[in-house]
Write an enzyme that holds these catalytic residues in place. Sequence first.
Site, mmCIF file in Angstrom:
data_model
loop_
_atom_site.group_PDB
_atom_site.id
_atom_site.type_symbol
_atom_site.label_atom_id
_atom_site.label_comp_id
_atom_site.label_asym_id
_atom_site.label_seq_id
_atom_site.Cartn_x
_atom_site.Cartn_y
_atom_site.Cartn_z
ATOM 1 C CG ASP A 10 -2.218 0.833 0.899
ATOM 2 O OD1 ASP A 10 -2.174 1.672 -0.013
ATOM 3 O OD2 ASP A 10 -3.239 0.640 1.587
HETATM 4 C C1 NOJ Z 1 -4.058 3.802 0.161
HETATM 5 C C2 NOJ Z 1 -5.245 2.905 0.316
HETATM 6 O O1 NOJ Z 1 -5.153 2.200 1.529
HETATM 7 C C3 NOJ Z 1 -5.448 1.922 -0.804
HETATM 8 O O2 NOJ Z 1 -6.710 1.326 -0.657
HETATM 9 C C4 NOJ Z 1 -5.320 2.581 -2.134
HETATM 10 O O3 NOJ Z 1 -5.516 1.636 -3.161
HETATM 11 C C5 NOJ Z 1 -3.948 3.220 -2.236
HETATM 12 N N1 NOJ Z 1 -3.794 4.235 -1.188
HETATM 13 C C6 NOJ Z 1 -3.706 3.873 -3.577
HETATM 14 O O4 NOJ Z 1 -4.409 5.051 -3.670
#
Ligand code: NOJ
Length: 765
Positions: A291
């Site tokens: 993430d």
């Molecule tokens: C953080 C989030 O937790 C995740 O769900 C998302 O896909 C990513 N950022 C990318 O934006």
Amino acid sequence: MKKILILLAAVAISLQLLGQERKITSTMNNDAQMKKFIDELMGKMTTEEKIGQLNLVSVGFDVTGPIVSQNVEEKIAKGNVGGVFNTFTPIAVRKLQEMAISKTRLKIPLLFGYDVIHGHRTIFPIPLGIAASWDLAAIEKSARVAGDEASADGLNWVFSPMVDIARDPRWGRIAEGAGEDTYLGSRIAQAMVRGYQGNGIGQNNTVLACVKHFALYGGALAGRDYNPVELSDRTMFQEYLPPYKAAIDAGASTVMTSFNDINGVPAAVNEWLIDDLLRKQWGFTGMVVTDYTALNELVAHGVAADEADAAAQALKAGNDMDMVGEVFLNNLNQHIKSGKASMEDLNAACRRILEAKYKLGLFQDPYRYVSDDRAKQVLFSKANRDVARDVARKSIVLLKNANNTLPLKTSGAIALIGPLAKNQRDMIGNWSGAGDWQQAVSVEQGIRNAQKGVTINYAKGANITDDKVLIQRLNAHGGNLEIDTRSAEDMIAEAVEVAKRSDVIVACVGESQGMTGEAASRADIGLPGRQLDLLKALKATGKPLVVVLMNGRPLTLPWEDQNADAIVETWFSGSEAGNAIADILFGSYNPSGKLPSTFPQHLGQVPLFYNHKTTGRPYGGDMLDKYKSRYLDVSNEPLYPFGFGLSYTTFTYAEVGLSATEISATDKLTVKCRVTNSGSRAGEEVVQLYVRDLVGSVTRPVKELKGFQKIMLQPGESKEVTFVLTNNDLAFYRRDMTFGTEPGKFHVFVGGNSRDVKRAEFTLK
Ligand code: NOJ
């Protein structure tokens, strides 16, 4: 004649087998060809070029973390980037792809990902809302439309589905998933993967799905985002992990690891989770992405001394791509030289990324997903908006309808009140980055579109919130909250005056979209601001009060439940919100949604979920009984139970019939229940099947969902709904942590929600 039939059957079977064999051989050929291609390519790659593939950068919109990718074009040209996210449109994607193809030595194309969460340009209800439809075909269709639009907009990878089970409504990200139940969540996870990946990756209208957040992110302590997760192995395996596994089994191509730690080990360095469970035990062969800056955050977690340390640990644990933080890019080369990271791990990660690109067909045509013509045809098309409207109305849940207040009359005057009545921004919810909220249909517009004969008297009545700091924060991250500077009293007085000269009140109240989603936990889950005061004043007018809720989580609504005449839960319904809500309000669609999450009466009951255990001292309802598992000040019961939702008609359930009262482990049990539409309108009902194992080597939940069917019944019509339970449906993680059944008595329940059910019993020998 018989011989001919047998011969024909034999020919059919051999043709089928031949077909299957061809399919297997062609997959093997594809796999062999892919391996050969990637072997040759990797044979030419330097260590730096391999590390470059592991780098995922964000360019353009939607910054969801503390760091922003820098000098991206320069990095692409140098071969330091494997994929890009937050960039879409054929023009923008082509520009960056051309850079990768024309400037780099080996011309390796880039992946293009994006948070396509509930639609791309055409926005569907938020995932929690879609889940409330309990309509797998509709859910799959929503993901198909999203995949089609995303791929027409230059993208080949979506960061969805999010399958995190969530039992705590304080957690803002409950809005992004399918709610609290393992079975429902698993079926929805599969439907979403099928929708995104269609008939397979590599066509120009399908995209890689990404299952997230692996794993257990929804278990964040106290519902506070990014908080640690402490779960027993049994709860983890029994309740939280199955939806990820279901998505993998449905063929999901990629997985995103989560931010949280799991019993002390953050997911991003959790070798057991990624390498052992996901890859070895579940057989996942696709690509794993971290993430946003999750590797850098290992330092703050306190499991890595610095980013260099994080890089070594994260590669070893099995991550392939590093999102935004460039921890791999900045450290792996050094580690490979010093032996702190192995070339074997780097090769494996690089290979999995190249395989994803190969399967997408990007090596054949890097511009496969870049087509102005398709973009023009597909994006926000009328056909897609029609699907969105249909899914939206299927997702709306009728929570109360005293004295048939709804549907509304198609004449007379409506007092349309509330900060969300004319609102467009909030309709498309959180994570709707490519959606244009200015094209979303407000409730006011929806009513006007549907009913020319009604008069609308409007008053805002209240701000969603009056908390200036909160508003500033929400608006800095995609919100569009306009604060009305009149005093709350003046606004309420105006609304009351409007209500008095109308026949019925429709009050559109709730949250702003930014109050749920990432980093949006709330410690009070009632209606924010002065909205409850507004409702109280409206109630005092004596006019029928219809509350239309918009929110991304279960809310506490005790006053509303007691006092409103009707309550309609619409979530954030997407681009077609107003039209879908008008369909419900005037009855051109009969509500059929059911809650995928328990609504508590009081925040103090949280986490509250239907599949709880009994305890050794279950509370039986006697207030004077002291030593029982209960609160002194609040009931144990939810306000609205899991699976609950009303209709404009009524359904009656006959007794549950079983094919046997005693079965062995290899038998299947057929469960039948006749459901009758006992009202006067055609309507759909979600018939739900629950099971309880009465005695086990470990304590078992009071009910577990094991099946559901959404059926349509005409007035007076009845249908016998049939479910088949297999041994697997009765299995659980036993005392020794093996998965299987234990002989004994079971209850089977069938009903229209998890509380109001008919029961039968059987014994497993
Ligand atoms: C953080 C989030 O937790 C995740 O769900 C998302 O896909 C990513 N950022 C990318 O934006």
